[in-house]
Scaffold this motif. Sequence first.
Motif, mmCIF file in Angstrom:
data_model
loop_
_atom_site.group_PDB
_atom_site.id
_atom_site.type_symbol
_atom_site.label_atom_id
_atom_site.label_comp_id
_atom_site.label_asym_id
_atom_site.label_seq_id
_atom_site.Cartn_x
_atom_site.Cartn_y
_atom_site.Cartn_z
ATOM 1 N N TRP A 112 0.699 -1.262 -0.169
ATOM 2 C CA TRP A 112 -0.076 -0.181 0.112
ATOM 3 C C TRP A 112 0.774 1.234 -0.070
ATOM 4 C CZ3 TRP A 112 -0.473 3.338 4.180
ATOM 5 C CH2 TRP A 112 -1.615 4.382 4.216
ATOM 6 N N LYS A 113 2.030 1.280 0.723
ATOM 7 C CA LYS A 113 2.900 2.329 1.050
ATOM 8 C C LYS A 113 3.735 2.364 -0.426
ATOM 9 C CE LYS A 113 4.004 6.051 3.073
ATOM 10 N NZ LYS A 113 3.097 7.121 3.280
ATOM 11 N N ALA B 185 2.546 4.168 -3.598
ATOM 12 C CA ALA B 185 2.241 5.392 -3.446
ATOM 13 C C ALA B 185 3.586 6.209 -3.954
ATOM 14 C CB ALA B 185 1.861 5.884 -2.289
ATOM 15 N N SER B 186 4.729 5.591 -4.300
ATOM 16 C CA SER B 186 5.754 6.212 -4.762
ATOM 17 C C SER B 186 5.787 6.545 -6.169
ATOM 18 C CB SER B 186 6.848 5.293 -4.581
ATOM 19 O OG SER B 186 8.153 5.770 -5.105
ATOM 20 N N ASN C 245 -2.891 -3.099 -5.114
ATOM 21 C CA ASN C 245 -1.915 -2.208 -5.082
ATOM 22 C C ASN C 245 -0.720 -2.724 -6.103
ATOM 23 O OD1 ASN C 245 -2.824 -2.242 -1.792
ATOM 24 N ND2 ASN C 245 -2.780 -0.389 -2.809
ATOM 25 N N ASP D 179 8.402 8.923 1.262
ATOM 26 C CA ASP D 179 8.155 8.017 0.050
ATOM 27 C C ASP D 179 9.251 6.857 0.816
ATOM 28 O OD1 ASP D 179 8.801 6.154 -2.124
ATOM 29 O OD2 ASP D 179 8.985 8.045 -3.631
#
Length: 424
Positions: free
Chosen positions: A17-18, A21-22, A40, A302
């Motif tokens: 999930w993280k 987002a990059s 994702n 990030d």
Amino acid sequence: MNVLLIGSGGREHALAWKLAASPILQTLYCAPGNPGITRNALCVELDIDDHAAVVDFCRDNEISLVVVGPEAPLVAGIADDLTKAGIPVFGPTAAAARLEGSKGFTKDLCDRYKIPTGAYMRFNNAPKAKAYIRAAGAPIVVKADGLAAGKGVTVARTVEEACAAVEDCFEGAFGEAGAEVLVEEFLEGEEASFFCLCDGENALPLTTAQDHKAVGEGDTGPNTGGMGAYSPAPVMTDAMIKRTMDEIIRPTLKGMAEMGAPFTGVLYAGLMITSEGPRLIEYNVRFGDPECQALMMRLKDDLLLLLKAATDGMLWTTSARWRDDAALCVVMASKGYPGSYAKGSVIRNLDKAGAAQDVEIFHAGTAMRDGEIVANGGRVLGVTALGRTVGQAQRKAYEAVDAIEWEDGFCRRDIGWRAIGRNG
């Protein structure tokens, strides 16, 4: 960058999930992944125990970085094999992963480099271990030396309970992990989790968390892989973080480098904050689960850039920023866990439950069957929320829990109780 994430649990869903987002990410693959991660990443059928197959996949798909989520592949040397093939990997070598793969190894390291921890003895047979326990008395802690998915630790309140734990280990309750047993001093204090990114020489402190290992409310009952967590941990003050870095983290990195096994990856220190300061309980060589779910909700920066800096030996050039909000994760588990449990029960209403602002539902042990999400493990969901305080994050998380329709699931209803009692 094309990235391959290895793993299938709640920690890996939070990382996916993280990572997704990059802005420098091109394609994120996950092996084997889970139904939640498909939102994702591209989940691929890849045998992560077959390191040659993983190397071939990375070459075929121009993977720029492999991120290894769970500990078992690291202990098995997947980072070594990827590095030999010229493929960058975030995670320690097998030699460095001994910090989690062998509790005895870590205790010996602490003894050699004067890292504060509890007194201990190592045993390879039950009679000697039980004789030591009877002489030492209780409370006392019994641990299987190897990897036991968070379940190989018994905090025994009586000598009889400790001796029974020793028998469990040597009778095969934890497989090869119990071939050697550690008997440790019982430490009084409050537990906390502390995370650092490491590049072999430098350590970048991340943030703190506190998890709930016991299955029952009030932190009672047998240990699990974790029934919930929150971040930050109020007990970890700035002064305590500095002491942890100076007395525990930096000496560990120095010692590992001197032993020819420099540590690169994420170092997770399980701490007991005693009246005399921080004491190391154990090390993990990966993000905690469910702590990772709370950490990723709070991280402002990030994640991919941070992991790349650690892999490239460039941590000294970067920093990590965190939201002031608290994050709290409630684990929903299958009834019967950590004992026997059934699989295949249907879970409904996840989209509605996760639609609230600052709420994410991370899949840990799910599968897709006939178009529906079903339970496929012991710990199944990590319902995670942000709030101005731990108390507010807790309320939002339980509102989401109560919106989920799953008859065969359960959760603790007191995650975060220590922090709420202290700060609200």
